[in-house]
Design an enzyme around this catalytic site. Structure first.
Site, PDB file in Angstrom:
ATOM      1  N   CYS A  56       0.835  -1.199   0.000  1.00  0.00           N
ATOM      2  CA  CYS A  56       0.000   0.000   0.000  1.00  0.00           C
ATOM      3  C   CYS A  56       0.871   1.252   0.000  1.00  0.00           C
ATOM      4  O   CYS A  56       1.963   1.278   0.579  1.00  0.00           O
ATOM      5  CB  CYS A  56      -0.870   0.017   1.249  1.00  0.00           C
ATOM      6  SG  CYS A  56      -2.075  -1.308   1.285  1.00  0.00           S
ATOM      7  N   CYS A  78       2.304   2.777   3.347  1.00  0.00           N
ATOM      8  CA  CYS A  78       3.177   1.909   4.143  1.00  0.00           C
ATOM      9  C   CYS A  78       4.351   1.372   3.322  1.00  0.00           C
ATOM     10  O   CYS A  78       4.977   0.377   3.713  1.00  0.00           O
ATOM     11  CB  CYS A  78       2.377   0.747   4.724  1.00  0.00           C
ATOM     12  SG  CYS A  78       0.944   1.282   5.645  1.00  0.00           S
ATOM     13  N   CYS A  98       1.683  -8.420   6.604  1.00  0.00           N
ATOM     14  CA  CYS A  98       0.379  -7.785   6.755  1.00  0.00           C
ATOM     15  C   CYS A  98      -0.608  -8.658   7.515  1.00  0.00           C
ATOM     16  O   CYS A  98      -1.632  -8.183   7.976  1.00  0.00           O
ATOM     17  CB  CYS A  98      -0.198  -7.447   5.390  1.00  0.00           C
ATOM     18  SG  CYS A  98      -0.465  -8.898   4.376  1.00  0.00           S
TER      19      CYS A  98
HETATM   20  S1  SF4 Z   1      -1.730  -0.739   7.296  1.00  0.00           S
HETATM   21 FE1  SF4 Z   1      -1.851  -2.506   5.880  1.00  0.00          FE
HETATM   22  S2  SF4 Z   1      -3.787  -2.331   4.732  1.00  0.00           S
HETATM   23 FE2  SF4 Z   1      -3.428  -0.389   5.829  1.00  0.00          FE
HETATM   24  S3  SF4 Z   1      -2.513   0.899   4.282  1.00  0.00           S
HETATM   25 FE3  SF4 Z   1      -0.813  -0.047   5.406  1.00  0.00          FE
HETATM   26  S4  SF4 Z   1      -0.313  -2.002   4.342  1.00  0.00           S
HETATM   27 FE4  SF4 Z   1      -2.304  -1.236   3.566  1.00  0.00          FE
END
Ligand code: SF4
Length: 437
Positions: free
Chosen positions: A395, A398, A421
């Site tokens: 993402c 992150c 994740c």
């Molecule tokens: S915490 Fe996990 S799902 Fe949320 S934006 Fe970051 S990687 Fe994506």
């Protein structure tokens, strides 16, 4: 208009559109803040990347909760004297944790290039392509700075403290990595695997490890897809930097195999475009895009900022729960993880059991060199962000660039202990039964 990225002319996939211009289907467009506010709901239904244009009196805070929807934020520099866009660039990176492309356009002087770069501006629209040379020269003119910025360079005052700082633990970007046990599962969550199902998947792993453990990745996949789990197996792909290898192998075995793609709605626009490009090129016919439950998002992440406060919970509702639902019909799934990616993956088995399913990791033993050879041999396109230093891509909020010498997943949840994740968390009882191949 010519675009400069890191001192070089770069191809610009984005098109600025005025408020009254139509938006052609599939075209990545940059629209004004006014248009975004006016047509937000319509724009969200477009099946194409979207960028946002901000004037110098429009702060990013006006769209803080929506920033992850934009693949690029273009900041206007109307005159030399107006420095507000400099502040906006810094706010985008530091306060809003925006990881997409930040670009500058308008009245930009050569002497400002380096400072823009330090603030986290990726690209600059220039009037004349010959300005690329000026950018390159300007970038190398200074090596020590008085002011801190969004880049990793230390200001002069801090250089003295370098050794002491190097010994301090890094400050987590995420405030709370607490587990998610205090949040109830969704009402429609698939039932947990029964002990009988878990025992059956364990037995299969033992048998398959013995029977197929010696096979190459394509042959192992063919055996699973065509013989052992006919119509009952799916591939899960992130369409990240190395995903093309496994996807290409599948396209040669069974182009209609279900390929599950998790669109967390926090992904880079580049990943979505890469998915479409790759799918078209290699001829996959059954890619299923899975998204988070809107009800869960409304209840637990109404502002879209959960990643910055509870990353584990954010992954739970944007990745783990949607994948649980998507895998419910299958007894087996295929992943693209490799041991060379390090950390917990360093001991990855080729065949393992997880939650009552068999999980196949055909590329577990592949090295980076082997993957690169496969790309070359089969003419596969690279993820567009790889050349920009993103070696593992998830993402947008992150994922960070990986610096030379760092491990390949160092840019994921940088500055925290989080390294997965959650979709690959295997209950301890089952991990003991993994084949260990
Ligand atoms: S915490 Fe996990 S799902 Fe949320 S934006 Fe970051 S990687 Fe994506």
């Amino acid at each position: 208009m010519p675009l400069i990225r890191g001192g070089n002319l770069a191809e610009d996939q984005w098109v600025h559109r005025a408020d009254d211009e139509p938006l052609p289907d599939g075209e990545p467009v940059i629209v004004s803040l006014d248009r975004w506010k006016r047509d937000r709901e319509t724009l969200l239904t477009r099946n194409a990347p979207l960028g946002l244009r901000l004037k110098s009196d429009q702060a990013p805070s006006q769209v803080a909760g929506d920033l992850d929807r934009f693949g690029v934020v273009a900041l206007e520099f109307p005159t030399f004297k107006d420095g507000r866009a400099f502040s906006y660039a810094k706010l985008l990176r530091d306060r809003h944790h925006y990881r997409g492309e930040v670009r500058a356009f308008g009245h930009i002087l050569r002497d400002q290039y380096l400072y823009l770069d330090r603030l986290g501006v990726d690209t600059i629209e220039v009037k004349d392509a010959r300005q690329a040379d000026e950018w390159k020269t300007a970038m190398g003119e200074y090596s020590v700075f008085y002011q801190p910025a969004a880049d990793a360079r230390r200001p002069a005052m801090n250089l003295r403290r370098r050794v002491a700082e190097a010994l301090k633990p890094s400050r987590p970007d995420f405030e709370d990595l607490a587990p998610v046990g205090d949040v109830l599962p969704p009402k429609d969550a698939p039932p947990k695997a029964t002990p009988a199902r878990i025992a059956a998947s364990d037995a299969k792993v033992r048998s398959f490890s013995h029977k197929y453990g010696h096979l190459s990745a394509p042959k192992l996949m063919a055996a699973m897809i065509e013989t052992e789990f006919t119509g009952n197996i799916a591939l899960v792909s992130s369409f990240g930097t190395e995903a093309a290898v496994l996807l290409h192998m599948v396209s040669e075995i069974a182009p209609d195999l279900p390929v599950v793609f998790l669109d967390t709605q926090k992904l880079f626009g580049e990943t979505l475009r890469y998915r479409d490009q790759l799918v078209g090129q290699i001829g996959l016919t059954n890619v299923q895009t899975v998204r988070p439950d809107p009800e869960r998002l409304r209840a637990l992440d109404p502002k879209g900022m959960l990643f910055s406060s509870r990353a584990n919970l954010c992954c739970q509702i944007r990745k783990v729960e949607p994948l649980d639902r998507a895998l419910a019909p299958y007894d087996a799934w295929i992943t693209g993880r490799k041991r060379y990616q390090g950390r917990r993956r360093a001991v990855l088995p080729v065949i393992e059991a997880a939650e009552g399913r068999v999980k196949i990791n055909p590329l577990a033993g592949w090295s980076k060199d082997l993957l690169d050879e496969y790309f070359t041999e089969h003419g596969l396109p690279r993820h567009p962000l790889e050349a920009d230093g993103y070696l593992s891509i998830g993402c947008m909020p992150c994922t960070d660039r990986v610096r030379p010498g760092e491990d390949v997943r160092a840019g994921r949840w940088r500055g925290t202990d989080k390294d997965e994740c959650g979709i690959h968390e295997t209950p301890a009882a089952q991990s003991l039964t993994s084949s260990g191949l």
